[in-house]
Design a protein around this motif. Structure first.
Motif, PDB file in Angstrom:
ATOM      1  N   CYS A   1      21.609  50.602  55.084  1.00  0.00           N
ATOM      2  CA  CYS A   1      21.444  51.076  56.354  1.00  0.00           C
ATOM      3  C   CYS A   1      20.087  51.279  57.182  1.00  0.00           C
ATOM      4  O   CYS A   1      19.587  52.177  55.268  1.00  0.00           O
ATOM      5  CB  CYS A   1      22.664  52.141  55.840  1.00  0.00           C
ATOM      6  SG  CYS A   1      22.083  52.534  57.781  1.00  0.00           S
TER       7      CYS A   1
ATOM      8  N   VAL B   1      17.107  55.182  59.468  1.00  0.00           N
ATOM      9  CA  VAL B   1      17.574  55.712  59.721  1.00  0.00           C
ATOM     10  C   VAL B   1      16.393  57.378  59.831  1.00  0.00           C
ATOM     11  O   VAL B   1      15.453  57.183  58.674  1.00  0.00           O
ATOM     12  CB  VAL B   1      18.874  56.695  59.091  1.00  0.00           C
ATOM     13  CG1 VAL B   1      18.762  57.740  59.107  1.00  0.00           C
ATOM     14  CG2 VAL B   1      19.522  55.282  58.220  1.00  0.00           C
TER      15      VAL B   1
ATOM     16  N   ALA C   1      26.481  49.931  56.191  1.00  0.00           N
ATOM     17  CA  ALA C   1      26.789  50.915  55.279  1.00  0.00           C
ATOM     18  C   ALA C   1      26.065  52.089  56.263  1.00  0.00           C
ATOM     19  O   ALA C   1      27.113  53.124  56.064  1.00  0.00           O
ATOM     20  CB  ALA C   1      25.886  50.998  54.906  1.00  0.00           C
ATOM     21  N   CYS C   2      25.667  51.744  57.708  1.00  0.00           N
ATOM     22  CA  CYS C   2      25.746  51.775  58.663  1.00  0.00           C
ATOM     23  C   CYS C   2      27.222  52.905  59.236  1.00  0.00           C
ATOM     24  O   CYS C   2      27.166  53.628  59.524  1.00  0.00           O
ATOM     25  CB  CYS C   2      25.114  52.432  59.569  1.00  0.00           C
ATOM     26  SG  CYS C   2      22.726  51.791  59.542  1.00  0.00           S
ATOM     27  N   SER C   3      27.903  51.996  58.896  1.00  0.00           N
ATOM     28  CA  SER C   3      29.545  52.109  59.722  1.00  0.00           C
ATOM     29  C   SER C   3      29.472  53.083  58.929  1.00  0.00           C
ATOM     30  O   SER C   3      31.038  53.527  60.077  1.00  0.00           O
ATOM     31  CB  SER C   3      29.920  50.833  59.266  1.00  0.00           C
ATOM     32  OG  SER C   3      30.198  50.634  58.797  1.00  0.00           O
TER      33      SER C   3
ATOM     34  N   GLU D   1      15.562  54.795  54.778  1.00  0.00           N
ATOM     35  CA  GLU D   1      15.873  52.740  54.547  1.00  0.00           C
ATOM     36  C   GLU D   1      17.389  53.355  53.021  1.00  0.00           C
ATOM     37  O   GLU D   1      16.617  53.043  52.140  1.00  0.00           O
ATOM     38  CB  GLU D   1      15.053  52.193  54.335  1.00  0.00           C
ATOM     39  CG  GLU D   1      13.811  52.118  55.023  1.00  0.00           C
ATOM     40  CD  GLU D   1      14.032  51.893  56.130  1.00  0.00           C
ATOM     41  OE1 GLU D   1      15.013  51.131  56.358  1.00  0.00           O
ATOM     42  OE2 GLU D   1      13.744  51.378  56.938  1.00  0.00           O
TER      43      GLU D   1
ATOM     44  N   THR E   1      22.048  54.196  47.408  1.00  0.00           N
ATOM     45  CA  THR E   1      23.408  54.981  47.700  1.00  0.00           C
ATOM     46  C   THR E   1      24.418  55.500  46.474  1.00  0.00           C
ATOM     47  O   THR E   1      23.400  55.126  45.048  1.00  0.00           O
ATOM     48  CB  THR E   1      24.237  53.724  48.552  1.00  0.00           C
ATOM     49  OG1 THR E   1      24.421  52.835  47.415  1.00  0.00           O
ATOM     50  CG2 THR E   1      23.879  53.457  50.165  1.00  0.00           C
TER      51      THR E   1
ATOM     52  N   SER F   1      18.116  41.836  60.859  1.00  0.00           N
ATOM     53  CA  SER F   1      19.181  42.757  60.273  1.00  0.00           C
ATOM     54  C   SER F   1      18.592  43.062  59.155  1.00  0.00           C
ATOM     55  O   SER F   1      19.734  43.925  58.218  1.00  0.00           O
ATOM     56  CB  SER F   1      19.972  43.551  60.509  1.00  0.00           C
ATOM     57  OG  SER F   1      21.429  42.853  60.699  1.00  0.00           O
TER      58      SER F   1
ATOM     59  N   GLY G   1      22.542  48.080  60.100  1.00  0.00           N
ATOM     60  CA  GLY G   1      22.969  47.432  58.431  1.00  0.00           C
ATOM     61  C   GLY G   1      24.402  48.164  58.077  1.00  0.00           C
ATOM     62  O   GLY G   1      24.863  48.372  58.531  1.00  0.00           O
TER      63      GLY G   1
ATOM     64  N   PRO H   1      18.812  52.014  64.011  1.00  0.00           N
ATOM     65  CA  PRO H   1      19.539  52.158  62.311  1.00  0.00           C
ATOM     66  C   PRO H   1      20.001  50.475  62.731  1.00  0.00           C
ATOM     67  O   PRO H   1      21.052  50.356  62.853  1.00  0.00           O
ATOM     68  CB  PRO H   1      20.597  52.731  62.346  1.00  0.00           C
ATOM     69  CG  PRO H   1      19.946  54.504  63.133  1.00  0.00           C
ATOM     70  CD  PRO H   1      19.729  53.760  64.108  1.00  0.00           C
TER      71      PRO H   1
END
Length: 193
Positions: free
Chosen positions: A171, A174, A41-43, A182, A99, A159, A39, A37
């Motif tokens: 992100c 996933v 927003a993944c954090s 995505e 999102t 990325s 991007g 994964p």
């Protein structure tokens, strides 16, 4: 016909060099595409428990999305459209999942009207789903037919990827039990909408 020692050595050297030379012929795009994964927003995805990448990987896509705090508006929309079971039962799909921030970009009155119109909502939501798993390498310069019936396009590298030229994958890659997800920062509208 006798094979000399020099010929055997040359043949062995050629055999060893072949895999290395073939590596240069492999598409460079695949080497650039992240396998995990990616991007910004993944954090903000939970590290453990409901909504974490590990838990999402074991659940079908709509169920997995329900545990992700960034996707609560999408999950509510899927329920209103009656698409939860449809998405959970499809195999090997890709979902470009807007999102909550993506839904917040839509003026409130327009979003309320969209959520109240099941036919239009279904059309918009199915435009976010492709009936096959898309690899990150395929996002580099892709064109995919959605379940809604029209195409969406992707471009990017490393990325950084966009969908239809403007929506960013925030992100990506996933995995869920039946889909690749995505997360995108804009709700995608079918071209005729």
């Amino acid at each position: 016909m006798t094979i000399t020692r020099l010929q055997r050595t040359a043949a062995a050297a050629a055999a060893l060099a072949l895999p290395a030379s073939l590596a240069f012929l492999a598409p460079q795009a695949q080497a650039q595409a992240p396998a995990e994964p990616f991007g910004p927003a993944c954090s903000s995805v939970p590290k453990t428990g409901s909504g974490s990448l590990d838990v999402m990987a074991k659940a079908p896509v709509a169920t997995a999305a329900a545990g992700n705090p960034q996707l609560s508006t999408l999950v509510a929309a899927l329920k209103k459209a009656g698409l939860v079971d449809t998405l959970n039962n499809k195999e090997n799909i890709t979902v470009f999942a807007p999102t909550n921030a993506a839904f917040n970009k839509i003026p409130k009155a327009d979003l309320t009207a969209l959520l109240a119109n099941k036919a239009q909502l279904t059309k918009v939501l199915t435009y976010h789903v492709v009936g096959k798993k898309i690899t990150t390498a395929q996002l580099l310069n892709g064109s995919f037919t959605t379940l809604e019936g029209q195409k969406l396009t992707t471009k990017g590298s490393g990325s950084t990827y966009t969908v239809n030229g403007t929506s960013k994958i925030v992100c990506g890659n996933v995995q869920t039990a039946n889909a690749t997800v995505e997360l995108v920062d804009t709700v995608l509208m079918p071209p005729s909408s």
